[in-house]
Write a protein that holds these residues in place. Structure first.
Motif, PDB file in Angstrom:
ATOM      1  N   GLU A 255       0.810  -1.211   0.000  1.00 42.61           N
ATOM      2  CA  GLU A 255       0.000   0.000   0.000  1.00 42.61           C
ATOM      3  C   GLU A 255       0.848   1.268   0.000  1.00 42.61           C
ATOM      4  N   GLU A 256       1.903   1.300   0.793  1.00 48.43           N
ATOM      5  CA  GLU A 256       2.746   2.492   0.855  1.00 48.43           C
ATOM      6  C   GLU A 256       3.437   2.760  -0.478  1.00 48.43           C
ATOM      7  N   MET A 257       3.885   1.708  -1.109  1.00 47.58           N
ATOM      8  CA  MET A 257       4.534   1.866  -2.413  1.00 47.58           C
ATOM      9  C   MET A 257       3.534   2.367  -3.444  1.00 47.58           C
ATOM     10  N   LYS A 258       2.323   1.822  -3.417  1.00 41.47           N
ATOM     11  CA  LYS A 258       1.277   2.285  -4.323  1.00 41.47           C
ATOM     12  C   LYS A 258       0.996   3.771  -4.113  1.00 41.47           C
ATOM     13  N   LYS A 259       0.912   4.194  -2.854  1.00 41.27           N
ATOM     14  CA  LYS A 259       0.613   5.594  -2.546  1.00 41.27           C
ATOM     15  C   LYS A 259       1.698   6.521  -3.078  1.00 41.27           C
ATOM     16  N   SER A 260       2.943   6.091  -2.962  1.00 41.06           N
ATOM     17  CA  SER A 260       4.033   6.946  -3.442  1.00 41.06           C
ATOM     18  C   SER A 260       3.966   7.116  -4.962  1.00 41.06           C
ATOM     19  N   PHE A 261       3.628   6.065  -5.680  1.00 41.85           N
ATOM     20  CA  PHE A 261       3.479   6.172  -7.128  1.00 41.85           C
ATOM     21  C   PHE A 261       2.239   6.987  -7.489  1.00 41.85           C
ATOM     22  N   TYR A 262       1.190   6.859  -6.710  1.00 44.53           N
ATOM     23  CA  TYR A 262      -0.048   7.586  -6.980  1.00 44.53           C
ATOM     24  C   TYR A 262       0.170   9.098  -6.843  1.00 44.53           C
ATOM     25  N   ASP A 263       0.919   9.490  -5.836  1.00 46.26           N
ATOM     26  CA  ASP A 263       1.201  10.912  -5.638  1.00 46.26           C
ATOM     27  C   ASP A 263       1.939  11.506  -6.834  1.00 46.26           C
ATOM     28  N   LEU A 264       2.815  10.725  -7.435  1.00 41.25           N
ATOM     29  CA  LEU A 264       3.535  11.193  -8.616  1.00 41.25           C
ATOM     30  C   LEU A 264       2.624  11.227  -9.840  1.00 41.25           C
ATOM     31  N   ALA A 265       1.780  10.204  -9.979  1.00 39.76           N
ATOM     32  CA  ALA A 265       0.945  10.086 -11.170  1.00 39.76           C
ATOM     33  C   ALA A 265      -0.138  11.137 -11.246  1.00 39.76           C
ATOM     34  N   SER A 266      -0.627  11.577 -10.102  1.00 41.41           N
ATOM     35  CA  SER A 266      -1.765  12.498 -10.097  1.00 41.41           C
ATOM     36  C   SER A 266      -1.392  13.912 -10.547  1.00 41.41           C
ATOM     37  N   ILE A 267      -0.124  14.194 -10.719  1.00 44.86           N
ATOM     38  CA  ILE A 267       0.301  15.540 -11.094  1.00 44.86           C
ATOM     39  C   ILE A 267      -0.099  15.892 -12.527  1.00 44.86           C
ATOM     40  N   ASP A 268       0.294  15.058 -13.503  1.00 43.73           N
ATOM     41  CA  ASP A 268       0.016  15.390 -14.907  1.00 43.73           C
ATOM     42  C   ASP A 268      -0.495  14.178 -15.684  1.00 43.73           C
ATOM     43  N   PHE A 269      -1.156  13.258 -15.003  1.00 41.28           N
ATOM     44  CA  PHE A 269      -1.601  12.028 -15.634  1.00 41.28           C
ATOM     45  C   PHE A 269      -2.591  12.290 -16.773  1.00 41.28           C
ATOM     46  N   THR A 270      -3.579  13.117 -16.509  1.00 41.64           N
ATOM     47  CA  THR A 270      -4.627  13.358 -17.510  1.00 41.64           C
ATOM     48  C   THR A 270      -4.110  14.076 -18.752  1.00 41.64           C
ATOM     49  N   THR A 271      -3.111  14.933 -18.590  1.00 40.49           N
ATOM     50  CA  THR A 271      -2.597  15.684 -19.744  1.00 40.49           C
ATOM     51  C   THR A 271      -1.835  14.791 -20.721  1.00 40.49           C
ATOM     52  N   LYS A 272      -1.294  13.678 -20.245  1.00 40.90           N
ATOM     53  CA  LYS A 272      -0.494  12.795 -21.092  1.00 40.90           C
ATOM     54  C   LYS A 272      -1.286  11.616 -21.652  1.00 40.90           C
ATOM     55  N   TYR A 273      -2.531  11.486 -21.272  1.00 42.23           N
ATOM     56  CA  TYR A 273      -3.269  10.252 -21.494  1.00 42.23           C
ATOM     57  C   TYR A 273      -3.300   9.811 -22.957  1.00 42.23           C
ATOM     58  N   TYR A 274      -3.406  10.729 -23.888  1.00 38.48           N
ATOM     59  CA  TYR A 274      -3.541  10.353 -25.290  1.00 38.48           C
ATOM     60  C   TYR A 274      -2.229  10.466 -26.074  1.00 38.48           C
ATOM     61  N   GLU A 275      -1.145  10.734 -25.386  1.00 38.19           N
ATOM     62  CA  GLU A 275       0.146  10.785 -26.064  1.00 38.19           C
ATOM     63  C   GLU A 275       0.615   9.363 -26.388  1.00 38.19           C
ATOM     64  N   PRO A 276       1.004   9.087 -27.654  1.00 33.98           N
ATOM     65  CA  PRO A 276       1.445   7.734 -28.032  1.00 33.98           C
ATOM     66  C   PRO A 276       2.573   7.197 -27.158  1.00 33.98           C
ATOM     67  N   SER A 277       3.494   8.082 -26.778  1.00 31.77           N
ATOM     68  CA  SER A 277       4.611   7.626 -25.949  1.00 31.77           C
ATOM     69  C   SER A 277       4.128   7.185 -24.569  1.00 31.77           C
ATOM     70  N   PHE A 278       3.116   7.888 -24.027  1.00 33.12           N
ATOM     71  CA  PHE A 278       2.556   7.522 -22.735  1.00 33.12           C
ATOM     72  C   PHE A 278       1.826   6.177 -22.831  1.00 33.12           C
ATOM     73  N   ILE A 279       1.030   6.007 -23.878  1.00 34.98           N
ATOM     74  CA  ILE A 279       0.297   4.759 -24.079  1.00 34.98           C
ATOM     75  C   ILE A 279       1.276   3.596 -24.268  1.00 34.98           C
ATOM     76  N   PHE A 280       2.318   3.837 -25.053  1.00 32.04           N
ATOM     77  CA  PHE A 280       3.341   2.816 -25.285  1.00 32.04           C
ATOM     78  C   PHE A 280       3.987   2.399 -23.961  1.00 32.04           C
ATOM     79  N   ASN A 281       4.242   3.370 -23.097  1.00 34.56           N
ATOM     80  CA  ASN A 281       4.848   3.073 -21.796  1.00 34.56           C
ATOM     81  C   ASN A 281       3.915   2.229 -20.934  1.00 34.56           C
TER      82      ASN A 281
END
Length: 341
Positions: A255-281
């Motif tokens: 859970e703690e590891m998930k939370k740390s990744f979630y805090d990073l992802a919530s910053i600009d996740f939606t802005t990258k959603y349709y970028e091919p490089s993001f989808i590829f990743n």
């Protein structure tokens, strides 16, 4: 006088020549080396004693492991030993067993039947589909075995996980009686729950199988994990987290590891959603974890179904097939915890 001297001289000459003829001519011979006795080197098999093969009523068994369990090597047999019987010859077990061997059974795959008890038995025993075990929903303490563990059951179909394909060859399949899902007025899937008695049976059965065959947590999977474009079972109502926490079966994230990744992802996740490089990743991360998805840089149907299967297993509260920040964080935490070796 002169005649006498002549005779004496002649006699001396003859004696001298005769003596030289009888003298053997010596030739030089080098001294012979002293030969040390050779040390006998044994080239046969190791004399280390091995546990004996036991014989019960003419049937042979070998239940002792002499392999390296840290390498998933196990020489024990959990059934009778199957041997050839060539006509005119005798197969002996003088040097049995070799330590370089391991089990065929690398995976444990869990399913639901999408049928009731009686129909499940009929289909799994009389048609071209089967499983090694069937967990009923009748409230008793019985688990039905349908296929010998040493034989392939037809439960996985076209399937893959990490580097392995066609998992019928390398897995034990467990079917659980469950009606599967229905579709509501909005077209959403509504999955049926499992009874508490069933989960206890599954836990006991799974624990026994993974202990005997040394199956790692990363290889305890649902049918949807190994065939995400075709299957949904055992679905989001199957309690993977409970099996992990109460019985130490399968995978779950920290859970703690998930939370740390979630805090990073919530910053600009939606802005990258349709970028091919993001989808590829995202596709690459799913593939790294084990799913058979091909990175394309597009939100194709196969990727959506793979995310959905992942959510069935690790985020059952929301199985929309959409990669949101929480699903991404769970995937990162799992990839970190269960890194491919």
């Amino acid at each position: 006088m002169r005649k006498i001297l002549y005779i004496i001289g002649l006699t001396t000459f003859v004696f001298s020549c005769t003596s030289q003829k009888n003298v053997k001519k010596k030739s030089y011979s080098p001294p012979k080396p002293v030969t040390q006795p050779k040390t006998v080197v044994k080239t046969g098999v190791s004399e280390k004693p091995k546990p004996q093969v036991t014989n019960e009523h003419g049937v042979e068994f070998f239940t002792t492991n002499i392999g390296d369990v840290t390498k998933n090597d196990n020489t024990a047999s959990y059934g009778s030993i199957v041997s050839a019987k060539p006509i005119g010859y005798k197969v002996v077990k003088t040097y049995f067993p070799a330590i370089a061997q391991n089990f065929r059974q690398k995976y444990l795959i869990l399913h639901y039947t999408a049928l009731l008890d009686d129909k499940s038995i009929t289909v799994l025993t009389e048609q071209n589909v089967s499983s090694h075990y069937l967990v009923n929903n009748t409230g008793d303490n019985e688990i039905y075995q349908l296929v010998d563990e040493n034989k392939r059951a037809y439960h996985a179909g076209i399937s893959s996980w990490r580097n392995d394909k066609n998992l019928n060859d390398t897995s034990i399949g467990v079917e659980i009686v469950n009606s599967g899902y229905t579709t509501d007025a909005m077209g959403n899937r509504v999955f049926a729950s499992f009874s508490d008695e069933q989960i206890r049976k599954v836990a006991a059965l799974a624990k026994d199988i993974i202990t005997r065959y040394q199956i790692p947590p990363t290889n305890v999977l649902g049918h949807a994990d190994i065939a995400p474009t075709r299957k949904q079972d055992p679905g989001p109502m199957f309690p993977w987290k409970r099996l992990y926490e109460q019985y130490q079966i399968g995978m779950w994230y920290d859970e703690e590891m998930k939370k740390s990744f979630y805090d990073l992802a919530s910053i600009d996740f939606t802005t990258k959603y349709y970028e091919p490089s993001f989808i590829f990743n995202i596709q690459t991360q799913l593939q790294k974890f084990g799913y058979g998805v091909d990175p394309s840089g597009k939100w194709d149907d196969a990727t959506k179904k793979t995310i959905e299967a992942f959510q069935y297993h690790f985020r059952p509260q929301n199985f929309s097939g959409i990669m949101d920040a929480e699903t991404w964080a769970i995937l990162q935490a799992l990839n970190l915890k269960y890194a491919t070796k």
